[in-house]
Design a protein around this motif. Structure first.
Motif, PDB file in Angstrom:
ATOM      1  N   SER A  51       0.904  -1.195   0.077  1.00 47.60           N
ATOM      2  CA  SER A  51       0.008  -0.062   0.055  1.00 47.60           C
ATOM      3  C   SER A  51       0.902   1.218   0.019  1.00 47.60           C
ATOM      4  O   SER A  51       1.887   1.379   0.597  1.00 47.60           O
ATOM      5  N   ARG A  53       2.256   5.209   0.788  1.00 41.66           N
ATOM      6  CA  ARG A  53       2.042   6.003   1.725  1.00 41.66           C
ATOM      7  C   ARG A  53       1.385   7.536   1.032  1.00 41.66           C
ATOM      8  O   ARG A  53       1.981   7.490  -0.048  1.00 41.66           O
ATOM      9  N   THR A  54       0.710   8.170   1.778  1.00 42.83           N
ATOM     10  CA  THR A  54       0.280   9.307   1.182  1.00 42.83           C
ATOM     11  C   THR A  54       0.940  10.440   1.598  1.00 42.83           C
ATOM     12  O   THR A  54       1.639  10.547   2.609  1.00 42.83           O
ATOM     13  N   GLU A  55       0.902  11.626   1.242  1.00 37.47           N
ATOM     14  CA  GLU A  55       1.483  12.685   1.579  1.00 37.47           C
ATOM     15  C   GLU A  55       1.269  13.236   2.868  1.00 37.47           C
ATOM     16  O   GLU A  55       1.968  13.765   3.937  1.00 37.47           O
ATOM     17  N   ASP A  56      -0.208  12.905   3.425  1.00 36.59           N
ATOM     18  CA  ASP A  56      -0.683  13.218   4.850  1.00 36.59           C
ATOM     19  C   ASP A  56      -0.057  12.465   5.977  1.00 36.59           C
ATOM     20  O   ASP A  56      -0.180  12.463   7.182  1.00 36.59           O
ATOM     21  N   ASP A  57       0.463  11.112   5.630  1.00 33.48           N
ATOM     22  CA  ASP A  57       1.223  10.290   6.582  1.00 33.48           C
ATOM     23  C   ASP A  57       2.279  10.792   6.978  1.00 33.48           C
ATOM     24  O   ASP A  57       3.295  11.114   6.343  1.00 33.48           O
TER      25      ASP A  57
END
Length: 65
Positions: A51, A53-57
């Motif tokens: 999965s 990772r997003t910028e918000d993580d």
């Protein structure tokens, strides 16, 4: 939004069918249930590993601080 809902429903249906098939093909009920749970755990682990990772993580905190 409709496409996302459709994809979730389709994935749930295919997953249920696949795990039901494993349960029916296994030699015993206990063995089949064990196979289903092990397969589900392996699928979840694989999904966790791939999965994105997003910028918000937030980045993990370094140990010892």
């Amino acid at each position: 939004m409709g496409t996302l809902t459709f994809a979730r429903q389709l994935g749930g249906s295919l997953g249920t069918a696949a795990f039901g098939w494993i349960l029916l093909v296994a030699p015993g009920t206990r063995t089949g249930l064990t196979l289903v749970l092990v397969t589900a755990a392996a699928c979840l682990l694989a999904a966790l590993l791939v999965s994105p990772r997003t910028e918000d993580d937030p980045a993990p905190a370094p140990h010892g601080t």
